[in-house]
Design an enzyme around this catalytic site. Structure first.
Site, mmCIF file in Angstrom:
data_model
loop_
_atom_site.group_PDB
_atom_site.id
_atom_site.type_symbol
_atom_site.label_atom_id
_atom_site.label_comp_id
_atom_site.label_asym_id
_atom_site.label_seq_id
_atom_site.Cartn_x
_atom_site.Cartn_y
_atom_site.Cartn_z
ATOM 1 N NE ARG A 88 -2.927 -0.019 3.281
ATOM 2 C CZ ARG A 88 -2.404 0.436 4.436
ATOM 3 N NH1 ARG A 88 -2.095 1.704 4.568
ATOM 4 N NH2 ARG A 88 -2.201 -0.383 5.460
ATOM 5 C CE1 TYR A 124 -17.187 12.732 -14.343
ATOM 6 C CE2 TYR A 124 -15.938 12.710 -12.300
ATOM 7 C CZ TYR A 124 -16.776 12.074 -13.215
ATOM 8 O OH TYR A 124 -17.195 10.799 -12.973
ATOM 9 C CG ASP A 158 -9.594 17.523 -13.799
ATOM 10 O OD1 ASP A 158 -8.926 17.040 -14.732
ATOM 11 O OD2 ASP A 158 -10.562 16.941 -13.286
ATOM 12 C CE LYS A 210 -12.586 9.751 -17.669
ATOM 13 N NZ LYS A 210 -13.700 8.842 -17.719
#
Ligand code: PLP
Length: 385
Positions: free
Chosen positions: A60, A111, A181, A206
């Site tokens: 992790r 978004y 972003d 994306k």
């Protein structure tokens, strides 16, 4: 090659993005070792009694395959990257740094997942949330007065508005944390850190991954901003919003061809936007590459290309639904940035912002032949009249 040229296995900051995309994140060359960083499946690593410095420790906390991807995204953005399990996981890590009672500036149009997350956190933690039109620089700066965080998305999803990042970055430097972003532009069309942003976010899902087969996110901070890097890394470690190693591998593989894919998709988008603007069933085309688009001059000045996303306004929801249903090559799907062209009516989602017109269809232009793409759009548009 002269003797002081960088070796092909040591990425050089002087290299152009096309070269960086191919070379970053590779291991040091060793005979018969893999040329590329392989997928490492490990929940833990063998420890050392002598040192914990630089060691990964536990699955992790770090993974060689994520590190390779982070090197790649960091090199293209000009900063230090951290990979997350999705774009939204990355967004939430940023929001974790915002204390209760803060003032947050957010675009009217961005978004929907980010807008919902900020509304939710804002309600829970007593934030004052000021919503702005990202294209209105003066209004953004006025709203940023006394704010703790300014969140900008540019170009915006799905309205394709363009913010003046250099002006915002210069005015906000040292005053307010600026988050950008950069999913729509990709690091190839703008590098917000160089305009003064403090944190850059990518839905790596994306264009960077680019093949509609992996969910991933990333945050990038300036090389010198160790405090923010450590704070974000601590959130990732604590929340466990870590990328899958297979996804990280796929995303780095996708990143290698990002310049080629983006060049083709963007060239296609330019042609399609012009033709869409000439079709009688299209009321408006939103694409900064068009001279008449409100964001054209700004994008031409601040970005090195206009991107591969176009939105079109049709008469109403029924016309937009009929158009989407009539396409055969274009895939009706909600994502973007893949090799395949996709489209959808955004207001079909109950959570989509009400500022988005009912008849707006977002088109994510892929790398297919432009004439095939146009033929399909034209027959679908013709069929709704
Ligand atoms: N930011 C933008 C601009 C997006 O379009 C998306 C997803 O569509 C996200 C963030 C969230 O990314 P993910 O779906 O990987 O969580």
């Amino acid at each position: 090659m002269t003797s002081d040229s960088p070796s092909p296995d040591e990425p050089s900051s002087a290299w152009r993005p096309e070269t960086l995309a191919v070379t970053v994140g590779r291991p040091a060359p060793e005979v018969d070792a893999p040329l590329n960083t392989p997928v490492t499946f490990a929940s833990t690593y063998v420890g050392s009694a002598d040192t914990t410095d630089g060691s990964l420790g536990y699955g992790r906390y770090g993974n060689p395959t994520w590190l390779a991807l982070e090197e790649g995204i960091g090199a293209l953005e000009g900063g230090r990257a951290l990979a997350f399990s999705s774009g939204m996981a990355a967004a939430h890590a940023v929001l974790e740094l915002v204390p209760a009672g803060s003032t947050v500036v957010l675009p009217f149009n961005c978004y929907l997942g980010v807008a919902a997350a900020i509304d939710l956190r804002g309600a829970r933690d007593g934030w004052t949330v000021r919503k702005v039109d990202v294209a209105g620089t003066e209004a953004v700066l006025a709203a940023a007065e006394g704010a703790d965080l300014v969140w900008i998305e540019s170009p915006t999803n799905p309205m394709i508005e363009v913010a003046d990042l250099p002006a915002l970055g210069a005015a906000l430097a040292g005053r307010t944390r600026l988050v950008v972003d950069n999913t729509f532009a990709t690091p190839l069309l703008q590098q917000p850190l160089s305009s003064g942003a403090d944190i850059v976010l990518h839905a790596v899902t994306k264009a960077i991954a680019g093949h509609s087969d992996a969910l991933l996110g990333a945050l990038v901070v300036r090389e010198s901003d160790d405090a923010t890097f450590r704070a974000l890394e601590a959130v990732r470690r604590s929340h466990g919003a870590t990328p899958g190693t297979m996804e990280a591998y796929l995303a780095l593989r996708g990143l290698r061809t990002l310049p080629l894919r983006l060049a083709q998709a963007q060239a296609n988008a330019g042609v399609l936007a012009e033709r869409l603007a000439g079709h009688p069933n299209v009321r408006r085309v939103r694409y900064p590459g068009l001279a008449e688009d409100p964001g054209h001059a700004r994008a031409a000045r601040t970005m090195s290309g206009f991107g591969s996303l176009i939105s079109v306004d049709l008469a109403d929801a029924a016309a937009a639904d009929a158009f989407v249903a009539a396409t055969r090559l274009w895939v009706f799907a909600t994502s973007l940035g893949g090799v395949e062209s996709m489209l959808e009516r955004r207001r079909r989602w109950a959570g989509e912002l009400l500022t988005v017109p009912e008849g707006l269809v977002r088109l994510s232009v892929g790398i297919e032949h432009v004439e095939d793409l146009w033929a399909d759009l034209a027959q679908a548009l013709d069929s709704i009249s």
